[in-house]
Enzyme design. Structure first.
Site, PDB file in Angstrom:
ATOM      1  N   LYS A  70      11.967   5.120  -9.735  1.00  0.00           N
ATOM      2  CA  LYS A  70      12.948   6.142  -9.341  1.00  0.00           C
ATOM      3  C   LYS A  70      14.142   5.570  -8.577  1.00  0.00           C
ATOM      4  O   LYS A  70      15.243   6.083  -8.665  1.00  0.00           O
ATOM      5  CB  LYS A  70      12.278   7.228  -8.495  1.00  0.00           C
ATOM      6  CG  LYS A  70      11.390   8.185  -9.285  1.00  0.00           C
ATOM      7  CD  LYS A  70      10.876   9.308  -8.390  1.00  0.00           C
ATOM      8  CE  LYS A  70       9.884  10.181  -9.103  1.00  0.00           C
ATOM      9  NZ  LYS A  70       9.419  11.299  -8.267  1.00  0.00           N
ATOM     10  N   ASP A 106      13.567  16.703  -7.699  1.00  0.00           N
ATOM     11  CA  ASP A 106      12.388  16.914  -6.835  1.00  0.00           C
ATOM     12  C   ASP A 106      12.705  17.826  -5.644  1.00  0.00           C
ATOM     13  O   ASP A 106      11.920  18.725  -5.319  1.00  0.00           O
ATOM     14  CB  ASP A 106      11.860  15.573  -6.300  1.00  0.00           C
ATOM     15  CG  ASP A 106      11.038  14.824  -7.338  1.00  0.00           C
ATOM     16  OD1 ASP A 106      10.478  15.467  -8.244  1.00  0.00           O
ATOM     17  OD2 ASP A 106      10.951  13.582  -7.230  1.00  0.00           O
TER      18      ASP A 106
HETATM   19  P1  NAP Z   1       5.775   6.840  -2.586  1.00  0.00           P
HETATM   20  O1  NAP Z   1       7.242   6.781  -2.791  1.00  0.00           O
HETATM   21  O2  NAP Z   1       4.919   5.707  -3.034  1.00  0.00           O
HETATM   22  O3  NAP Z   1       5.523   7.078  -1.001  1.00  0.00           O
HETATM   23  C1  NAP Z   1       4.248   7.208  -0.484  1.00  0.00           C
HETATM   24  C2  NAP Z   1       4.326   7.549   1.012  1.00  0.00           C
HETATM   25  O4  NAP Z   1       3.000   7.851   1.475  1.00  0.00           O
HETATM   26  C3  NAP Z   1       4.824   6.417   1.852  1.00  0.00           C
HETATM   27  O5  NAP Z   1       5.513   6.977   2.946  1.00  0.00           O
HETATM   28  C4  NAP Z   1       3.528   5.720   2.302  1.00  0.00           C
HETATM   29  O6  NAP Z   1       3.624   5.116   3.556  1.00  0.00           O
HETATM   30  C5  NAP Z   1       2.590   6.892   2.449  1.00  0.00           C
HETATM   31  N1  NAP Z   1       1.198   6.557   2.166  1.00  0.00           N
HETATM   32  C6  NAP Z   1       0.703   5.943   1.071  1.00  0.00           C
HETATM   33  N2  NAP Z   1      -0.645   5.890   1.117  1.00  0.00           N
HETATM   34  C7  NAP Z   1      -1.007   6.466   2.308  1.00  0.00           C
HETATM   35  C8  NAP Z   1      -2.255   6.706   2.933  1.00  0.00           C
HETATM   36  N3  NAP Z   1      -3.408   6.348   2.363  1.00  0.00           N
HETATM   37  N4  NAP Z   1      -2.258   7.334   4.129  1.00  0.00           N
HETATM   38  C9  NAP Z   1      -1.108   7.708   4.704  1.00  0.00           C
HETATM   39  N5  NAP Z   1       0.117   7.508   4.163  1.00  0.00           N
HETATM   40  C10 NAP Z   1       0.159   6.896   2.955  1.00  0.00           C
HETATM   41  O7  NAP Z   1       5.155   8.126  -3.282  1.00  0.00           O
HETATM   42  P2  NAP Z   1       5.858   9.543  -3.531  1.00  0.00           P
HETATM   43  O8  NAP Z   1       6.493   9.569  -4.861  1.00  0.00           O
HETATM   44  O9  NAP Z   1       6.669   9.868  -2.336  1.00  0.00           O
HETATM   45  O10 NAP Z   1       4.577  10.512  -3.621  1.00  0.00           O
HETATM   46  C11 NAP Z   1       3.912  10.954  -2.451  1.00  0.00           C
HETATM   47  C12 NAP Z   1       2.941  12.086  -2.824  1.00  0.00           C
HETATM   48  O11 NAP Z   1       3.682  13.198  -3.320  1.00  0.00           O
HETATM   49  C13 NAP Z   1       1.947  11.716  -3.914  1.00  0.00           C
HETATM   50  O12 NAP Z   1       0.720  12.324  -3.623  1.00  0.00           O
HETATM   51  C14 NAP Z   1       2.542  12.335  -5.172  1.00  0.00           C
HETATM   52  O13 NAP Z   1       1.566  12.675  -6.123  1.00  0.00           O
HETATM   53  C15 NAP Z   1       3.189  13.586  -4.590  1.00  0.00           C
HETATM   54  N6  NAP Z   1       4.318  14.063  -5.395  1.00  0.00           N
HETATM   55  C16 NAP Z   1       4.265  15.334  -5.869  1.00  0.00           C
HETATM   56  C17 NAP Z   1       5.299  15.835  -6.607  1.00  0.00           C
HETATM   57  C18 NAP Z   1       5.238  17.252  -7.121  1.00  0.00           C
HETATM   58  O14 NAP Z   1       6.066  17.616  -7.968  1.00  0.00           O
HETATM   59  N7  NAP Z   1       4.304  18.046  -6.644  1.00  0.00           N
HETATM   60  C19 NAP Z   1       6.446  15.053  -6.874  1.00  0.00           C
HETATM   61  C20 NAP Z   1       6.482  13.746  -6.371  1.00  0.00           C
HETATM   62  C21 NAP Z   1       5.396  13.265  -5.625  1.00  0.00           C
HETATM   63  P3  NAP Z   1       4.190   3.616   3.754  1.00  0.00           P
HETATM   64  O15 NAP Z   1       5.657   3.781   3.990  1.00  0.00           O
HETATM   65  O16 NAP Z   1       3.458   3.110   4.932  1.00  0.00           O
HETATM   66  O17 NAP Z   1       3.881   2.855   2.490  1.00  0.00           O
END
Ligand code: NAP
Length: 288
Positions: A70, A106
């Site tokens: 992204k 998003d």
């Molecule tokens: P991302 O860019 O990889 O970011 C992940 C974030 O979560 C980072 O801030 C990371 O912290 C933190 N993190 C990762 N593993 C963790 C853990 N075990 N405990 C605590 N914090 C943790 O991912 P993203 O795209 O933002 O997605 C995040 C979530 O949103 C996912 O569950 C995804 O499925 C969901 N999502 C949903 C939608 C929807 O349409 N509903 C859309 C997009 C994403 P660090 O900075 O320390 O690495």
């Protein structure tokens, strides 16, 4: 049936096998009788530039971009809309006669869900956000632009939360604070908050017993708790928050509304939201 005239849309990411976007968009095309087809492609990091060039060469009409591309995809596009530029990520590309324009749907998806399904207007509200990745950034900028009173960001890596808070303050002028995942500080902010948004993968399948470090038994009744995770449909965070009397929502609403806006950007037609939601729910209930 696919013919020589069928318009092709695509998803680029790695992995893509878990994605419900193909089911969601193909159901919409079928329902509207459109001669279009949405195809997922696993694109690894070293292949992104070639894949984006292929969009031009092969006349693919539109693309969704998912993890891990992204951010990096921005380097290969002709133009990026202001919102996507602020967020620093693109999840939707439209091909206008070979010119590739990037959008981020998003944040809009989250806001549309929040307004229409949760009945919540972020203006003048206090928000606690857990996570500082791509989804959290989209949510944070959108809520700040909508006039949130204060956003407090907690993230596993505090420096990432601080960078996001700093950007929000500089570009939107929102009242923001940032910290690591400190449960006492989160509790204190939640006592004053109207909305908790969980935007980390803690609790996502297969790690369903995980949750962020919050004391759910201290949650005040009436707090709105939104988990962006949609697999499982009810995370441990949501189950516990529900027990404390909170209003809870999973990530399906955001998923469907972000997909609907992408569909409208690509086709110029109103998206059949109910069909897209039903397709997503069926796919998730049946676990693909
Ligand atoms: P991302 O860019 O990889 O970011 C992940 C974030 O979560 C980072 O801030 C990371 O912290 C933190 N993190 C990762 N593993 C963790 C853990 N075990 N405990 C605590 N914090 C943790 O991912 P993203 O795209 O933002 O997605 C995040 C979530 O949103 C996912 O569950 C995804 O499925 C969901 N999502 C949903 C939608 C929807 O349409 N509903 C859309 C997009 C994403 P660090 O900075 O320390 O690495």
């Amino acid at each position: 049936m696919i013919t020589g005239k069928t318009k092709i849309y695509a998803l680029f990411g790695d992995p893509v096998t878990h994605s419900v976007s193909p089911v969601m968009h193909n159901s919409a095309f079928e329902f509207l009788g459109m001669d279009c087809c949405y195809v997922p492609f696993r694109v690894q990091n070293n292949g992104l530039q070639a894949a984006i060039n292929a969009v031009r060469v092969m006349g693919i009409k539109g693309v969704n971009i998912t993890i891990p591309h992204k951010k990096s995809v921005i380097n290969y596009l002709d133009e990026v809309d202001r919102n996507a530029e602020l967020i620093g990520a693109v999840n939707t590309i439209v091909n206008k006669n070979g010119r590739l324009l990037g959008y981020n749907t998003d944040g809009y998806g989250f806001l549309a869900f929040l307004r229409s399904e949760a009945g919540f207007d972020p203006q003048h509200k206090r928000i606690v956000l857990i996570g500082a990745g791509g989804a959290a950034r989209a949510v944070a900028f959108t809520l700040a632009l909508e006039g949130a009173e204060k956003i407090t960001i907690f993230n596993r890596s505090p420096d990432k939360a601080e960078i996001l808070a700093d950007e929000l303050y500089r570009t939107v002028g929102c009242d923001v604070e940032a910290d690591g995942l400190n449960s006492d500080l989160i509790d204190a902010e939640l006592a004053l908050a109207d909305l908790l948004v969980h935007a980390s993968p803690a609790g996502m399948f297969p790690n369903c017993e995980e949750r962020p470090p919050v004391n759910t038994e201290k949650f005040k009744g009436g707090l709105l708790v939104c988990d962006l995770i949609y697999n499982p449909l009810k995370t441990r965070l949501l189950r516990e928050a529900e027990k404390s009397g909170c209003r809870i929502f999973n990530g399906i609403g955001m998923l469907v509304f972000q997909g609907a806006l992408a569909f409208e950007i690509w086709t110029g037609q109103p998206a059949p939201l109910h069909i897209m939601r039903a397709a997503v729910e069926k796919a998730l209930f049946n676990n693909f």
